[in-house]
Design a protein around this motif. Structure first.
Motif, PDB file in Angstrom:
ATOM      1  N   HIS A  88       0.860  -1.193   0.000  1.00  0.00           N
ATOM      2  CA  HIS A  88       0.000   0.000   0.000  1.00  0.00           C
ATOM      3  C   HIS A  88       0.889   1.233   0.000  1.00  0.00           C
ATOM      4  CE1 HIS A  88      -1.780   3.414   2.305  1.00  0.00           C
ATOM      5  NE2 HIS A  88      -2.696   3.265   1.355  1.00  0.00           N
ATOM      6  N   ASN A  89       0.612   2.153  -0.914  1.00  0.00           N
ATOM      7  CA  ASN A  89       1.361   3.397  -0.984  1.00  0.00           C
ATOM      8  C   ASN A  89       0.418   4.531  -1.377  1.00  0.00           C
ATOM      9  OD1 ASN A  89       3.625   5.151  -1.013  1.00  0.00           O
ATOM     10  ND2 ASN A  89       3.835   4.891  -3.223  1.00  0.00           N
ATOM     11  N   ASP A  90       0.149   5.411  -0.432  1.00  0.00           N
ATOM     12  CA  ASP A  90      -0.658   6.604  -0.694  1.00  0.00           C
ATOM     13  C   ASP A  90      -1.999   6.267  -1.339  1.00  0.00           C
ATOM     14  OD1 ASP A  90      -1.186   9.334  -0.663  1.00  0.00           O
ATOM     15  OD2 ASP A  90      -0.241   9.688  -2.611  1.00  0.00           O
ATOM     16  N   GLY A  91      -2.675   5.268  -0.804  1.00  0.00           N
ATOM     17  CA  GLY A  91      -4.000   4.916  -1.280  1.00  0.00           C
ATOM     18  C   GLY A  91      -4.040   3.946  -2.439  1.00  0.00           C
ATOM     19  N   GLY A  92      -2.891   3.622  -3.018  1.00  0.00           N
ATOM     20  CA  GLY A  92      -2.830   2.679  -4.131  1.00  0.00           C
ATOM     21  C   GLY A  92      -2.222   1.359  -3.698  1.00  0.00           C
ATOM     22  N   TYR A  93      -2.397   0.342  -4.531  1.00  0.00           N
ATOM     23  CA  TYR A  93      -1.908  -0.993  -4.208  1.00  0.00           C
ATOM     24  C   TYR A  93      -1.157  -1.574  -5.406  1.00  0.00           C
ATOM     25  CZ  TYR A  93      -5.579  -0.309  -0.775  1.00  0.00           C
ATOM     26  OH  TYR A  93      -6.374   0.235   0.212  1.00  0.00           O
ATOM     27  N   SER A  94      -0.107  -2.325  -5.109  1.00  0.00           N
ATOM     28  CA  SER A  94       0.620  -3.027  -6.165  1.00  0.00           C
ATOM     29  C   SER A  94       1.000  -4.408  -5.663  1.00  0.00           C
ATOM     30  CB  SER A  94       1.877  -2.251  -6.580  1.00  0.00           C
ATOM     31  OG  SER A  94       2.756  -2.082  -5.481  1.00  0.00           O
TER      32      SER A  94
ATOM     33  N   PRO B 299       0.039  -2.772 -10.680  1.00  0.00           N
ATOM     34  CA  PRO B 299      -0.979  -2.119  -9.848  1.00  0.00           C
ATOM     35  C   PRO B 299      -2.229  -2.986  -9.754  1.00  0.00           C
ATOM     36  CG  PRO B 299      -0.904  -1.107 -12.018  1.00  0.00           C
ATOM     37  CD  PRO B 299       0.236  -2.075 -11.965  1.00  0.00           C
TER      38      PRO B 299
ATOM     39  N   ALA C  60      -6.246  -2.759  -8.275  1.00  0.00           N
ATOM     40  CA  ALA C  60      -7.369  -2.103  -7.620  1.00  0.00           C
ATOM     41  C   ALA C  60      -8.076  -3.145  -6.752  1.00  0.00           C
ATOM     42  CB  ALA C  60      -8.327  -1.553  -8.668  1.00  0.00           C
TER      43      ALA C  60
ATOM     44  N   SER D 195       3.369   3.279   3.219  1.00  0.00           N
ATOM     45  CA  SER D 195       3.068   4.630   3.707  1.00  0.00           C
ATOM     46  C   SER D 195       3.268   4.717   5.218  1.00  0.00           C
ATOM     47  CB  SER D 195       1.630   5.020   3.337  1.00  0.00           C
ATOM     48  OG  SER D 195       1.482   5.160   1.941  1.00  0.00           O
TER      49      SER D 195
END
Length: 292
Positions: free
Chosen positions: A176-182, A216, A218, A236
Motif C-alpha cells: 500500500h502506498n498513498d492509497g494505491g496498491y501493487s 498495480p 485495484a 506509507s
C-alpha cells in the motif's frame, strides 16, 4: 586480519566474494571480528541472534523497526537508510559497513571509509540464500556452529508451519502506498510457507518506473483473484506517511464481491524496512501463521 569472501553480493550467485581486509575488533568475552555499521536490519538482527551484537557499533536510528529497538540503544546513529551520515560513520572507524540497494547512491563514499558489502540476498532458493547470508555474517567471529543451529531451528519452524496450513490456501500480497496498491512478491509467504498466489486478471497491465516494474491492483482486481487471504505491506505507514484505511479497503473489496477475503495488515516496519534475518524471518513467519 584478512577474511576471504565472507559476504556474497547479490550479483555473485554461487561465487566467492572478493577478499575483505578488516581489523580485529576486541570485545571482552566475545570472539574477535570486525566492528560493524549496518544499514541492513536483517543483518543486524542476525548478529544479535548469534550473540554478536557487541560488534555492532552503528545503525540508522530513524529507520529502526520496533522489533530491533534494543539494538538502537547505546549505539551511534549513522543517518537515514538513503542518507548515510558519513561524518558520524567516519568517527566510529568501523572495519565493515553492511548495505543494501537503498544505499547504492552512497556506496562509493562509504567504501572510502571502510570495507563495504552489499548483503542483499542472492537470487534463487530463498532459504539457501538466507543460510549463505547468515553463515557469512557468522564466519569472521567463528560462530558458524551457532549459525547452523539457528538455521536448523528456523527450518524446523518453517516445516511445522507449512504442515499446519491448508494445502489449497491462496493469498495475495500487496504494497500500500498513498492509497494505491501493487502486487508484492514476499518469499517468506510464497516460498517458505508455500502459499500459492492466484492468477492476476488479464486486464491488469504492469507499469514501469525507471528500471522497476510494478503491477498495480485495484480492490476490484483483488476481488477477482479471490484469494483466501490478502496481506498488506503498508509502505506509507512504514515511512511515516498516511497509513492504510483498513475499513475503506474492506468496503471496496466487499463492493466488488470480495467480502469473504480475510485482510491482514502486516507490521509495516518489519516487512518494509527489514527482512532476510534470523529474527525478522522468524517474526514474519509467526505473523502470517497467526493470521491464518
Amino acid at each position: 586480519m584478512m577474511t576471504n569472501g565472507w559476504l556474497r553480493t547479490a550479483v555473485m550467485v554461487g561465487a566467492c566474494a572478493a577478499p575483505m581486509m578488516v581489523q580485529a575488533h576486541d570485545v571482552e568475552g566475545e570472539a574477535h571480528g570486525p566492528a560493524v555499521v549496518s544499514f541492513d536490519w536483517g543483518a543486524a538482527d542476525t548478529l544479535a541472534a548469534l550473540g554478536l551484537e557487541e560488534h555492532l557499533v552503528g545503525v540508522p536510528h530513524q529507520a529502526a523497526p520496533a522489533y530491533v529497538s534494543a539494538l538502537v540503544e547505546g549505539r551511534a546513529d549513522v543517518g537515514g537508510l538513503k542518507s548515510p551520515d558519513l561524518e558520524a560513520i567516519a568517527g566510529l572507524a568501523p572495519e565493515l559497513i553492511l548495505i543494501t540497494g537503498r544505499q547504492s547512491a552512497s556506496q562509493e563514499d562509504l567504501e572510502a571509509l571502510a570495507e563495504t558489502r552489499d548483503v542483499t540476498l542472492a537470487e534463487g532458493d530463498y532459504f539457501a540464500a538466507l543460510s549463505d547470508k547468515v553463515q557469512a555474517l557468522a564466519a569472521p567471529y567463528g560462530a558458524e556452529q551457532q549459525a547452523s543451529e539457528r538455521l536448523a531451528a528456523l527450518e524446523a519452524e518453517i516445516e511445522a508451519a507449512r504442515a499446519a496450513l491448508a494445502d489449497d490456501l491462496e493469498a495475495v500480497v500487496v504494497t500500500h502506498n498513498d492509497g494505491g496498491y501493487s502486487l508484492r512478491q514476499e518469499l517468506v509467504i510464497g516460498e517458505l510457507l508455500g502459499i500459492d498466489q492466484p492468477g492476476v486478471p488479464a486486464s491488469v497491465e504492469p507499469v514501469s518506473h525507471g528500471s522497476r516494474t510494478f503491477t498495480p491492483l485495484a480492490p476490484a482486481d483483488i476481488a477477482a483473484m479471490a484469494p483466501d487471504a490478502l496481506f498488506v505491506v503498508d509502505r506509507s505507514a512504514a515511512i511515516g506517511d498516511t497509513p492504510l484505511d483498513l475499513a475503506d479497503l474492506q468496503a471496496a473489496l466487499a463492493e466488488a464481491g470480495g467480502e469473504t477475503i480475510g485482510v491482514t495488515v502486516l507490521t509495516p516496519d518489519l516487512w518494509y524496512l527489514s527482512g532476510d534475518g534470523l529474527q525478522s524471518v522468524h517474526a514474519q513467519l509467526g505473523e502470517v501463521v497467526d493470521s491464518l
